[in-house]
Scaffold this active site. Sequence first.
Site, PDB file in Angstrom:
ATOM      1  N   ARG A  95      -4.888 -51.992  92.886  1.00  0.00           N
ATOM      2  CA  ARG A  95      -5.900 -51.596  91.905  1.00  0.00           C
ATOM      3  C   ARG A  95      -7.199 -51.223  92.622  1.00  0.00           C
ATOM      4  O   ARG A  95      -7.864 -50.254  92.252  1.00  0.00           O
ATOM      5  CB  ARG A  95      -6.167 -52.740  90.919  1.00  0.00           C
ATOM      6  CG  ARG A  95      -7.309 -52.419  89.950  1.00  0.00           C
ATOM      7  CD  ARG A  95      -7.543 -53.488  88.920  1.00  0.00           C
ATOM      8  NE  ARG A  95      -8.670 -53.116  88.067  1.00  0.00           N
ATOM      9  CZ  ARG A  95      -9.026 -53.781  86.965  1.00  0.00           C
ATOM     10  NH1 ARG A  95      -8.358 -54.847  86.579  1.00  0.00           N
ATOM     11  NH2 ARG A  95     -10.057 -53.377  86.250  1.00  0.00           N
ATOM     12  N   ASN A 149      -0.258 -51.853  81.961  1.00  0.00           N
ATOM     13  CA  ASN A 149      -1.031 -50.626  82.105  1.00  0.00           C
ATOM     14  C   ASN A 149      -0.433 -49.714  83.184  1.00  0.00           C
ATOM     15  O   ASN A 149       0.341 -50.182  84.022  1.00  0.00           O
ATOM     16  CB  ASN A 149      -2.479 -50.980  82.470  1.00  0.00           C
ATOM     17  CG  ASN A 149      -3.313 -51.242  81.238  1.00  0.00           C
ATOM     18  OD1 ASN A 149      -3.135 -50.594  80.211  1.00  0.00           O
ATOM     19  ND2 ASN A 149      -4.225 -52.196  81.330  1.00  0.00           N
ATOM     20  N   CYS A 171      -1.880 -52.249  73.231  1.00  0.00           N
ATOM     21  CA  CYS A 171      -3.107 -52.429  74.016  1.00  0.00           C
ATOM     22  C   CYS A 171      -4.062 -53.299  73.201  1.00  0.00           C
ATOM     23  O   CYS A 171      -4.174 -53.142  71.985  1.00  0.00           O
ATOM     24  CB  CYS A 171      -3.753 -51.078  74.318  1.00  0.00           C
ATOM     25  SG  CYS A 171      -5.328 -51.213  75.206  1.00  0.00           S
ATOM     26  N   ASP A 172      -4.756 -54.190  73.890  1.00  0.00           N
ATOM     27  CA  ASP A 172      -5.665 -55.095  73.192  1.00  0.00           C
ATOM     28  C   ASP A 172      -7.104 -54.583  73.133  1.00  0.00           C
ATOM     29  O   ASP A 172      -7.961 -55.222  72.527  1.00  0.00           O
ATOM     30  CB  ASP A 172      -5.664 -56.457  73.886  1.00  0.00           C
ATOM     31  CG  ASP A 172      -6.249 -56.382  75.289  1.00  0.00           C
ATOM     32  OD1 ASP A 172      -5.834 -55.496  76.049  1.00  0.00           O
ATOM     33  OD2 ASP A 172      -7.118 -57.197  75.625  1.00  0.00           O
ATOM     34  N   HIS A 202      -6.624 -45.972  75.041  1.00  0.00           N
ATOM     35  CA  HIS A 202      -7.934 -45.880  75.700  1.00  0.00           C
ATOM     36  C   HIS A 202      -8.602 -44.529  75.438  1.00  0.00           C
ATOM     37  O   HIS A 202      -9.410 -44.054  76.249  1.00  0.00           O
ATOM     38  CB  HIS A 202      -7.817 -46.106  77.215  1.00  0.00           C
ATOM     39  CG  HIS A 202      -7.505 -47.525  77.571  1.00  0.00           C
ATOM     40  ND1 HIS A 202      -7.302 -47.946  78.865  1.00  0.00           N
ATOM     41  CD2 HIS A 202      -7.353 -48.634  76.802  1.00  0.00           C
ATOM     42  CE1 HIS A 202      -7.045 -49.237  78.880  1.00  0.00           C
ATOM     43  NE2 HIS A 202      -7.067 -49.678  77.634  1.00  0.00           N
ATOM     44  N   TYR A 268     -13.541 -46.599  76.247  1.00  0.00           N
ATOM     45  CA  TYR A 268     -13.029 -45.922  77.439  1.00  0.00           C
ATOM     46  C   TYR A 268     -13.327 -44.430  77.454  1.00  0.00           C
ATOM     47  O   TYR A 268     -13.195 -43.788  78.496  1.00  0.00           O
ATOM     48  CB  TYR A 268     -11.513 -46.141  77.566  1.00  0.00           C
ATOM     49  CG  TYR A 268     -11.143 -47.456  78.193  1.00  0.00           C
ATOM     50  CD1 TYR A 268     -10.728 -47.531  79.516  1.00  0.00           C
ATOM     51  CD2 TYR A 268     -11.216 -48.640  77.470  1.00  0.00           C
ATOM     52  CE1 TYR A 268     -10.382 -48.745  80.099  1.00  0.00           C
ATOM     53  CE2 TYR A 268     -10.874 -49.849  78.037  1.00  0.00           C
ATOM     54  CZ  TYR A 268     -10.463 -49.905  79.349  1.00  0.00           C
ATOM     55  OH  TYR A 268     -10.129 -51.105  79.918  1.00  0.00           O
ATOM     56  N   ARG A 288     -14.462 -52.804  89.931  1.00  0.00           N
ATOM     57  CA  ARG A 288     -13.975 -53.765  88.941  1.00  0.00           C
ATOM     58  C   ARG A 288     -12.877 -54.664  89.510  1.00  0.00           C
ATOM     59  O   ARG A 288     -12.806 -55.854  89.187  1.00  0.00           O
ATOM     60  CB  ARG A 288     -13.463 -52.986  87.717  1.00  0.00           C
ATOM     61  CG  ARG A 288     -12.815 -53.831  86.639  1.00  0.00           C
ATOM     62  CD  ARG A 288     -13.813 -54.636  85.849  1.00  0.00           C
ATOM     63  NE  ARG A 288     -13.119 -55.480  84.886  1.00  0.00           N
ATOM     64  CZ  ARG A 288     -13.561 -56.633  84.449  1.00  0.00           C
ATOM     65  NH1 ARG A 288     -14.716 -57.103  84.873  1.00  0.00           N
ATOM     66  NH2 ARG A 288     -12.881 -57.334  83.565  1.00  0.00           N
TER      67      ARG A 288
END
Length: 445
Positions: A95, A149, A171-172, A202, A268, A288
Amino acid sequence: MSLQAQSVVIAGGGSTYTAGIVMMLIKNQEKFPLRRLTFYDTNQARQDLVAKACEVIIKERAPHIAFSATTDPKQAFSDVDFVMAHIRVGGMKMREQDEKIPLKYGVVGQETCGPGGMAYGMRSIPAVIQLIDYMEQYSPEAWMLNYSNPAAIVAEATRRLRPDAKIINICDMPVAIKKSMADILGLESENEIVDRYYGLNHFGWWTEMTDRKGNDLMPKLKEHVKNYGYAAVEEEGNPLLGEASWLDTFQKAKDVYAVDPETLPNTYLKYYLYPDYVVAHADQTRTRANEVMENREKHIFEECQRVFEKQTAVDTSIEAGEHAEFIVQLAGALAYNTYERMLLIVENKGAILNVDSEAMVEVPCIVSKRGYEPLCMGAIPEFQKGMIEQQVSVEKLVVQAYMEQSYQKLWQALTLSKTVPSAAVAKQILDEMIEVNQEWWPRLH
């Protein structure tokens, strides 16, 4: 009448979210009773750390649940009613690459949006497909609730590669935004809000918000978002979710809202509408991913170790996550026919009238034992239609690139993304991403 107890496997047992899901499952035993809970992960060391703590928690709070953790797919996926999947192929280290490589070229570095999302998607596709195959081999009647994701690319891949699979991609993030909306409105819960929403994962907009009695909530919400975004308070001394990047994201929603004040946006969208702002405010050395590793990951693993060593979770700081509540609600609707109204990622098929029928869109659905039934959101305005069609093509090109092992298709996907300024920059990013993803991507030609 008692509800039939369910057997669940959590695929991604070593995730930092897993303990929170366990807490939510325990909390909801009256609504969604469990007879068996299994963890499955390919990273045994991470899973063992989380599993040892969760075993203590389950013994204390729900000893009737049979618990185990394994790296053996046959053991994990046999006798299962639900697969709850949240895997991260390549872990947080990859990531970090997804975020930092684009930033080197002045492009948004984010785990689900832009080049980072595409790189992550190329890693996620084969792993999610493998989970589906395990489920269908060992428990063919089970449902997979997938929140791995990047959900949009994964959803398109499952549509193409496993079109008949019993999988629901979720998706939350809309739930998290609606929780902030409930705070803004002074409501006890986001479940008091009835919404109409359309878009992609998103990448969407709310067109209507009412309470259960039908009272219009949009005017008050719009007035607040116009000034403060989705942050419930103005002062920056109150960091949202304890991390400054989230506070900025929720506050930036006021500028995203200004582009179309007829709707309320998903946060997003800032990555697509204000990529220059995002890059200008990004720290190329600490993204992040670093925040998560230094905060949530560190806290969860230390707390899991503490719970295991003390052999009690009486005073644990581990809490049920908001995304876990969404998963439990969805599983309950499928198991017990409760006809919940929920935002899901599904094949369009007319839910948005003037968008590609094969697009994987995010819209309200009614969920029951029959599965899900999308609600029609009608035709949408030209601005949103144009943005959605461009992003749908990006997602389809990524999946085509994976299926065909095509360098050209993946270059085209990056070039088409609204976050990337030119084909030349897209190629530079792609070439570097190929180098760091050799372990996970197919060999492109």
